[in-house]
Design a protein around this motif. Structure first.
Motif, PDB file in Angstrom:
ATOM      1  N   GLN A   1       1.008  -1.090  -0.069  1.00 52.68           N
ATOM      2  CA  GLN A   1       0.245   0.073   0.291  1.00 52.68           C
ATOM      3  C   GLN A   1       0.870   1.350  -0.044  1.00 52.68           C
ATOM      4  O   GLN A   1       1.025   2.246  -0.587  1.00 52.68           O
ATOM      5  N   ILE A   2       2.262   1.304   0.311  1.00 53.65           N
ATOM      6  CA  ILE A   2       2.570   1.973   0.882  1.00 53.65           C
ATOM      7  C   ILE A   2       3.349   2.690  -0.574  1.00 53.65           C
ATOM      8  O   ILE A   2       3.786   4.388  -1.021  1.00 53.65           O
ATOM      9  N   ALA A   3       4.001   1.175  -0.594  1.00 55.45           N
ATOM     10  CA  ALA A   3       4.180   1.560  -2.060  1.00 55.45           C
ATOM     11  C   ALA A   3       3.879   2.573  -3.268  1.00 55.45           C
ATOM     12  O   ALA A   3       3.821   3.522  -4.148  1.00 55.45           O
ATOM     13  N   ALA A   4       2.450   1.598  -3.441  1.00 52.30           N
ATOM     14  CA  ALA A   4       2.287   1.878  -4.308  1.00 52.30           C
ATOM     15  C   ALA A   4       0.496   3.808  -3.876  1.00 52.30           C
ATOM     16  O   ALA A   4       0.899   4.353  -5.164  1.00 52.30           O
ATOM     17  N   GLN A   5       0.875   3.605  -3.224  1.00 51.57           N
ATOM     18  CA  GLN A   5       0.483   5.335  -2.945  1.00 51.57           C
ATOM     19  C   GLN A   5       2.163   7.233  -2.966  1.00 51.57           C
ATOM     20  O   GLN A   5       1.116   7.603  -3.743  1.00 51.57           O
ATOM     21  N   GLU A   6       2.956   5.656  -2.659  1.00 53.79           N
ATOM     22  CA  GLU A   6       3.602   6.812  -3.041  1.00 53.79           C
ATOM     23  C   GLU A   6       4.840   7.185  -4.919  1.00 53.79           C
ATOM     24  O   GLU A   6       4.350   8.021  -4.526  1.00 53.79           O
ATOM     25  N   ILE A   7       4.060   5.740  -5.048  1.00 52.96           N
ATOM     26  CA  ILE A   7       4.272   5.489  -6.598  1.00 52.96           C
ATOM     27  C   ILE A   7       3.317   6.302  -7.788  1.00 52.96           C
ATOM     28  O   ILE A   7       3.282   6.764  -8.791  1.00 52.96           O
ATOM     29  N   GLY A   8       2.051   5.910  -7.006  1.00 57.65           N
ATOM     30  CA  GLY A   8       0.655   6.595  -7.987  1.00 57.65           C
ATOM     31  C   GLY A   8       0.371   5.168  -8.546  1.00 57.65           C
ATOM     32  O   GLY A   8      -0.103   5.224 -10.015  1.00 57.65           O
ATOM     33  N   VAL A   9       0.477   4.076  -8.020  1.00 58.68           N
ATOM     34  CA  VAL A   9       0.037   2.544  -8.616  1.00 58.68           C
ATOM     35  C   VAL A   9      -1.272   2.438  -8.363  1.00 58.68           C
ATOM     36  O   VAL A   9      -1.225   2.620  -6.400  1.00 58.68           O
ATOM     37  N   PRO A  10      -2.202   1.499  -8.948  1.00 58.93           N
ATOM     38  CA  PRO A  10      -2.956   0.711  -8.198  1.00 58.93           C
ATOM     39  C   PRO A  10      -2.012  -0.679  -7.116  1.00 58.93           C
ATOM     40  O   PRO A  10      -1.472  -1.026  -7.517  1.00 58.93           O
ATOM     41  N   VAL A  11      -3.149  -0.708  -5.686  1.00 56.68           N
ATOM     42  CA  VAL A  11      -2.164  -1.834  -5.280  1.00 56.68           C
ATOM     43  C   VAL A  11      -2.139  -3.182  -5.645  1.00 56.68           C
ATOM     44  O   VAL A  11      -1.359  -4.115  -5.678  1.00 56.68           O
ATOM     45  N   GLU A  12      -2.936  -3.345  -6.153  1.00 49.35           N
ATOM     46  CA  GLU A  12      -2.719  -4.899  -7.311  1.00 49.35           C
ATOM     47  C   GLU A  12      -1.300  -4.998  -8.188  1.00 49.35           C
ATOM     48  O   GLU A  12      -1.176  -5.771  -8.475  1.00 49.35           O
ATOM     49  N   LYS A  13      -0.589  -3.438  -8.846  1.00 49.95           N
ATOM     50  CA  LYS A  13       0.308  -3.756  -9.807  1.00 49.95           C
ATOM     51  C   LYS A  13       1.711  -3.789  -8.785  1.00 49.95           C
ATOM     52  O   LYS A  13       3.050  -4.034  -9.545  1.00 49.95           O
ATOM     53  N   VAL A  14       1.790  -4.144  -7.437  1.00 51.27           N
ATOM     54  CA  VAL A  14       2.895  -3.889  -6.930  1.00 51.27           C
ATOM     55  C   VAL A  14       2.722  -5.455  -6.002  1.00 51.27           C
ATOM     56  O   VAL A  14       2.201  -6.393  -5.853  1.00 51.27           O
ATOM     57  N   THR A  15       4.172  -5.627  -6.513  1.00 44.52           N
ATOM     58  CA  THR A  15       4.616  -7.237  -6.017  1.00 44.52           C
ATOM     59  C   THR A  15       5.440  -7.223  -5.198  1.00 44.52           C
ATOM     60  O   THR A  15       6.354  -5.968  -4.812  1.00 44.52           O
ATOM     61  N   VAL A  16       5.166  -7.924  -3.927  1.00 36.28           N
ATOM     62  CA  VAL A  16       6.483  -7.661  -3.038  1.00 36.28           C
ATOM     63  C   VAL A  16       7.220  -9.053  -2.646  1.00 36.28           C
ATOM     64  O   VAL A  16       6.422 -10.146  -2.461  1.00 36.28           O
ATOM     65  N   VAL A  17       9.160  -8.925  -2.586  1.00 35.47           N
ATOM     66  CA  VAL A  17       9.356  -9.842  -2.681  1.00 35.47           C
ATOM     67  C   VAL A  17       9.608  -9.631  -1.543  1.00 35.47           C
ATOM     68  O   VAL A  17      10.865  -8.467  -0.901  1.00 35.47           O
ATOM     69  N   SER A  18       9.728 -11.074  -0.116  1.00 35.21           N
ATOM     70  CA  SER A  18      10.231 -10.581   1.074  1.00 35.21           C
ATOM     71  C   SER A  18      11.126 -11.550   1.505  1.00 35.21           C
ATOM     72  O   SER A  18      10.907 -12.481   1.245  1.00 35.21           O
ATOM     73  N   ALA A  19      11.649 -11.523   2.550  1.00 40.41           N
ATOM     74  CA  ALA A  19      12.331 -12.267   3.652  1.00 40.41           C
ATOM     75  C   ALA A  19      13.365 -13.248   2.988  1.00 40.41           C
ATOM     76  O   ALA A  19      12.504 -14.707   3.521  1.00 40.41           O
ATOM     77  N   ASP A  20      14.055 -13.701   1.359  1.00 40.16           N
ATOM     78  CA  ASP A  20      14.637 -14.180   1.243  1.00 40.16           C
ATOM     79  C   ASP A  20      16.220 -13.280   0.961  1.00 40.16           C
ATOM     80  O   ASP A  20      15.785 -12.918   0.244  1.00 40.16           O
ATOM     81  N   THR A  21      17.360 -14.500   1.816  1.00 41.25           N
ATOM     82  CA  THR A  21      18.132 -13.623   2.244  1.00 41.25           C
ATOM     83  C   THR A  21      19.248 -13.232   0.789  1.00 41.25           C
ATOM     84  O   THR A  21      19.963 -12.682   0.761  1.00 41.25           O
ATOM     85  N   ASP A  22      19.225 -13.911   0.087  1.00 35.23           N
ATOM     86  CA  ASP A  22      19.676 -13.898  -1.193  1.00 35.23           C
ATOM     87  C   ASP A  22      19.498 -12.372  -2.637  1.00 35.23           C
ATOM     88  O   ASP A  22      19.311 -12.450  -3.183  1.00 35.23           O
ATOM     89  N   ALA A  23      17.944 -12.318  -1.707  1.00 33.74           N
ATOM     90  CA  ALA A  23      17.161 -11.725  -3.240  1.00 33.74           C
ATOM     91  C   ALA A  23      16.134 -10.459  -1.868  1.00 33.74           C
ATOM     92  O   ALA A  23      16.150  -9.298  -3.250  1.00 33.74           O
ATOM     93  N   THR A  24      16.810 -10.219  -0.983  1.00 40.87           N
ATOM     94  CA  THR A  24      16.512  -9.098  -0.469  1.00 40.87           C
ATOM     95  C   THR A  24      17.130  -8.388   0.661  1.00 40.87           C
ATOM     96  O   THR A  24      17.873  -9.459   0.926  1.00 40.87           O
ATOM     97  N   PRO A  25      16.929  -7.026   0.869  1.00 43.71           N
ATOM     98  CA  PRO A  25      18.039  -6.308   2.224  1.00 43.71           C
ATOM     99  C   PRO A  25      17.354  -6.911   3.312  1.00 43.71           C
ATOM    100  O   PRO A  25      16.133  -7.020   3.456  1.00 43.71           O
ATOM    101  N   ASP A  26      18.566  -6.803   4.164  1.00 42.19           N
ATOM    102  CA  ASP A  26      18.054  -6.961   5.823  1.00 42.19           C
ATOM    103  C   ASP A  26      16.860  -5.430   5.903  1.00 42.19           C
ATOM    104  O   ASP A  26      17.342  -5.038   6.195  1.00 42.19           O
ATOM    105  N   ALA A  27      15.954  -6.125   7.047  1.00 40.34           N
ATOM    106  CA  ALA A  27      14.763  -5.217   7.584  1.00 40.34           C
ATOM    107  C   ALA A  27      14.412  -5.075   8.491  1.00 40.34           C
ATOM    108  O   ALA A  27      14.377  -4.805   8.828  1.00 40.34           O
ATOM    109  N   GLY A  28      15.762  -6.359   9.507  1.00 44.29           N
ATOM    110  CA  GLY A  28      15.383  -6.134  10.799  1.00 44.29           C
ATOM    111  C   GLY A  28      14.064  -7.743  11.195  1.00 44.29           C
ATOM    112  O   GLY A  28      13.863  -7.584  10.049  1.00 44.29           O
ATOM    113  N   THR A  29      14.344  -7.607  12.398  1.00 46.92           N
ATOM    114  CA  THR A  29      13.448  -8.813  13.091  1.00 46.92           C
ATOM    115  C   THR A  29      12.203  -7.915  12.465  1.00 46.92           C
ATOM    116  O   THR A  29      11.412  -6.848  12.497  1.00 46.92           O
TER     117      THR A  29
END
Lengths: 420, 337
Positions: free
Chosen positions: B57-85
């Motif tokens: 929702q935050i990404a969609a709001q900030e960029i100005g696209v419908p939320v359905e256009k956003v894919t969240v790739v999460s919590a894979d240490t080879d593919a995502t940066p550290d976001a903390g726990t």
């Protein structure tokens, strides 16, 4: 299109979960996959004399039986102190401790082999009550003493606060050890991928930390460990410490085959942390109008046999010990104490959950003594914007407590204008 | 047969984040694609509390696209940066800020490209929403985000943003003074209970739960957290206890370790209070842990209000309630004999 902020957008992982398409680690299989099982002993404090794995190795289908000597890197894990053994070398400190781990072609063979491991041990003196553990001469859980952590919060002068009080109530409150009871018991699938990297599919709260722990135990660089978080069936703090991650990785590393480990519900109780039982001794005073003059509290949290997050949990308990009230005179002492009980760690609230059972009871006791309604005493003490907390922090912004109090009281039908 | 009803209140607060000066950091990567869709990469594990939805929702709001256009790739240490726990009620606040910053950077690259294309002298003169970028004050002039992103890419512009956010706290000094947490979330709950004074059984009838979350990014998510928090609080107040003997667990199963079922969960009236936090994404703080804090003390105070029994050991099992009832009213002893 209006703002998306605030909209009750449907959960993006929701359809997968309600249709059963979501993948949890227990759903994952790889060709040639083995099944792992951990072996514990039902005593909380013991010296291990011998772990005899011969009978277990002979069970058909058993591929590996690993003990402490098979841990290639650091034989320990922990978010603050990496001292909880991956596999116990000689000293058992709690019923959480794993003595050996088995990999076999079937779950049944793995279970049978885990039970067939003969563990010879000598029970050692133990301590189960944190108050006893704090006394000199108590059996030591770790060599450097049973008091893991002590934090003090001092503000104002408690003696002045006592003198200014028209009513003082003193009570000791005790909370129980609690289980997170998430829906999905721990499960992990580990394999060595085509690059020679360890890949672990696990439901976790913090994959990047899991990578640190697994790499350290396996003696590998972090880049050779990949944690892939599957769907997570609830966590509540119980997926912050290592449970099956290192064990499954260790078996995969030794056998070169994918390994799945799935905890039963009973194993899950033994595998992860618990909520700290706390003993909270409180003295709270208020003047005739019900304004708090002081809070004095001693909070003792049972850390169990390992540190996990205990210092941070007791710090959070201390910081929140006065409740969301302005208190001019404060004396708080909080301790995390080792015992031979199951280890405690993070659980929803992280140390801020237990003190409200004490400080909110104290508020109602004071209200009764002073003839005030429970709303009134709270209205006269709640933190508002610009107020200072017990740690001297000025609350600069976003202090919606008064709005919460009014909204809840009105919803309950209380005449807030009269009660103010 | 005597059933007594009572009402109890509890006020709580909760400091969000790791606290005590520890680096509480989250990093996110955001990329806008040729077709106007967006990928958010974050290390944040969604444990069922809904962080991936909030971050989308935050990404969609900030960029100005419908939320359905956003894919969240999460919590894979080879593919995502550290976001903390995913703990400490911190992902909406800390990772929400990181995703907002990363999205802003990616979106601004696109806006700068579009400003040049449309002859607008500053990106302040552009507005992005619902998949389109329009000229402020002259909405006839617009371009779809997909078309703009595609043209930008063909001209070598890469629409990638990185955002890192660190929460502010300080280490406490030797007197426990400092800024251990920032921000704080607040909650007030009022519980109504019915106490059976013969059996000691407590039934929670209703819980009113008002929580200051700063700003609700997803109102349904906040209400879900409040309801789950209340349910968990009922367990803390009335039933949950790991029973130990010589350090061993005597009740490691759900037949002996009792947790609330649907029949134990009361009517819940959630009230969302929004006192925006200036450092939060769109003013948001968080609600995950705060939701459960006031429930148990409100229930215990309701028992006190109903019966005068002040329990000091929890959970308030029927046995403990009966004991406290007798202590509060010695006459009860004769009644029961």
């Amino acid at each position: 299109m209006g703002s998306l902020i605030g909209q009750p957008v449907g959960r993006i992982e929701g359809p997968g979960k309600v249709t059963g398409r979501a993948i949890y680690p227990a759903d994952i299989t790889f060709p040639g996959m083995l099944y792992g099982k951990a072996r514990r002993i039902p005593v909380a404090s013991a010296r291990i004399d011998k772990v005899d794995v011969e009978a277990a190795r002979k069970i058909p289908g058993v591929v590996a039986v690993l003990t402490a000597k098979d841990v290639p890197g650091h034989n320990g894990h922990g978010v603050l102190i990496p001292h909880m053994p991956v596999l116990v070398a000689d000293r058992v400190r709690s019923v959480n401790d794993v003595v050996a781990v088995v990999a076999a072609e079937s779950e049944e063979a793995a279970e049978e082999a885990a039970e067939a491991i003969k563990v010879e041990y000598e029970p050692l003196p133990a301590v189960f009550d944190p108050l006893e553990a704090m006394k000199p001469g108590a059996p030591l859980v770790h060599e450097d003493g049973n008091i893991l952590y002590h934090i003090k919060i001092r503000r104002g002068n408690i003696d002045v606060g006592r003198k200014e009080a028209a009513a003082i109530v003193t009570r000791t409150y005790r909370t129980a050890m609690m289980e997170h009871a998430f829906l999905q018991p721990e499960a992990a699938v580990a394999r060595v991928d085509e690059r020679g990297h360890i890949e672990i599919h696990v439901a976790t709260q913090y994959p990047h930390w899991d990578r640190v722990e697994v790499a350290r135990a396996l003696g590998l660089p972090e880049t050779r460990v990949r944690i892939i978080t599957t769907a997570v069936g609830g966590a509540f703090g119980a997926r912050e410490d290592m449970t099956l991650q290192i064990l499954a990785a260790l078996l995969a590393w030794h056998t070169g085959r994918p390994v799945k480990m799935v905890n039963t519900r009973e194993e899950s109780f033994y595998s992860h942390s618990k909520r700290h039982p706390m003993i909270m001794k409180y003295s709270t005073g208020a003047d005739r109008e019900g304004r708090l003059t002081f809070v004095e509290a001693e909070i003792i949290g049972d850390s169990g046999a390992y540190a996990s997050w205990s210092p941070n949990v007791l710090r959070k308990a201390a910081v929140h010990a006065t409740g969301p009230y302005y208190v001019p005179h404060v004396k708080i002492d909080a301790y995390a104490v080792y015992t031979n009980n199951p280890f405690t760690g993070a659980m929803r609230g992280f140390g801020a959950t237990q003190p409200p059972l004490a400080y909110e009871a104290q508020m109602d006791l004071l209200a009764a003594e002073l003839g005030l309604h429970p709303f009134t005493i709270r209205w006269r003490n709640i933190l508002r914007q610009g107020d200072v907390t017990a740690t001297g922090q000025v609350l600069e912004s976003s202090v919606g407590l008064e709005a919460c109090l009014l909204a809840a009281a009105r919803a309950a039908g209380w005449d807030v204008e009269r009660l103010k | 047969m005597a059933k007594k009803r009572g009402v109890g209140i509890a006020c709580t607060f909760y400091g969000i984040g790791y606290g005590n000066g520890f680096p509480d950091v989250s990093t996110a990567l955001v990329e806008i694609h040729d077709d106007g869709s967006v990928t958010v990469r974050t290390g944040a594990a969604d444990c069922g509390q809904g962080s991936s939805t909030v971050l989308a929702q935050i990404a969609a709001q900030e960029i100005g696209v419908p939320v359905e256009k956003v894919t969240v790739v999460s919590a894979d240490t080879d593919a995502t940066p550290d976001a903390g726990t995913t703990a400490a009620t911190r992902q909406t606040y800390v990772s929400g800020n990181a995703v907002r910053l990363a999205s802003r950077k990616a979106a601004d690259k696109l806006l700068e490209f579009v400003a040049r294309e449309l002859g607008v002298n500053t990106i302040m003169g552009l507005k992005a929403s619902d998949g389109y970028i329009t000229v402020l004050g002259y909405p006839q002039k617009r371009v779809s985000i997909a078309e703009a992103a595609s043209r930008a890419r063909l001209q070598g512009v890469r629409l990638v943003g990185e955002g890192t956010f660190t929460a502010h706290t300080t280490k406490l000094d030797e007197n426990g003074q400092g800024v251990p947490y920032w921000p704080y979330a607040f909650g007030v709950q009022i519980a109504e209970v019915e106490v059976d004074t013969e059996t000691g059984e407590v039934k929670v009838l209703k819980v009113i739960a008002a929580h200051d979350v700063g700003r609700a990014i997803n109102k349904a998510g906040v209400i879900g957290q409040i309801c789950g928090g209340v349910a968990m609080g009922v367990g803390l107040a009335l039933m949950e206890e790991v029973v130990l003997q010589q350090g061993n667990i005597l009740n490691p199963s759900f037949s002996t370790y009792l947790i609330p079922t649907s029949l134990d969960v009361p009517e819940i009236e959630p009230i969302i209070i929004e006192d925006p936090e200036p450092t939060g994404p769109y003013g948001a703080k968080g609600v995950g842990e705060p939701a459960t804090l006031p429930t148990a003390p409100a229930i215990l105070n309701a028992i006190y209000n109903a019966t005068g029994a002040r329990l000091t050991e929890f959970p308030a099992t029927p046995e403990r309630v009966l004991k406290a009832l007798k202590a509060a009213n010695p006459a009860l002893k004769e009644d029961s004999n």
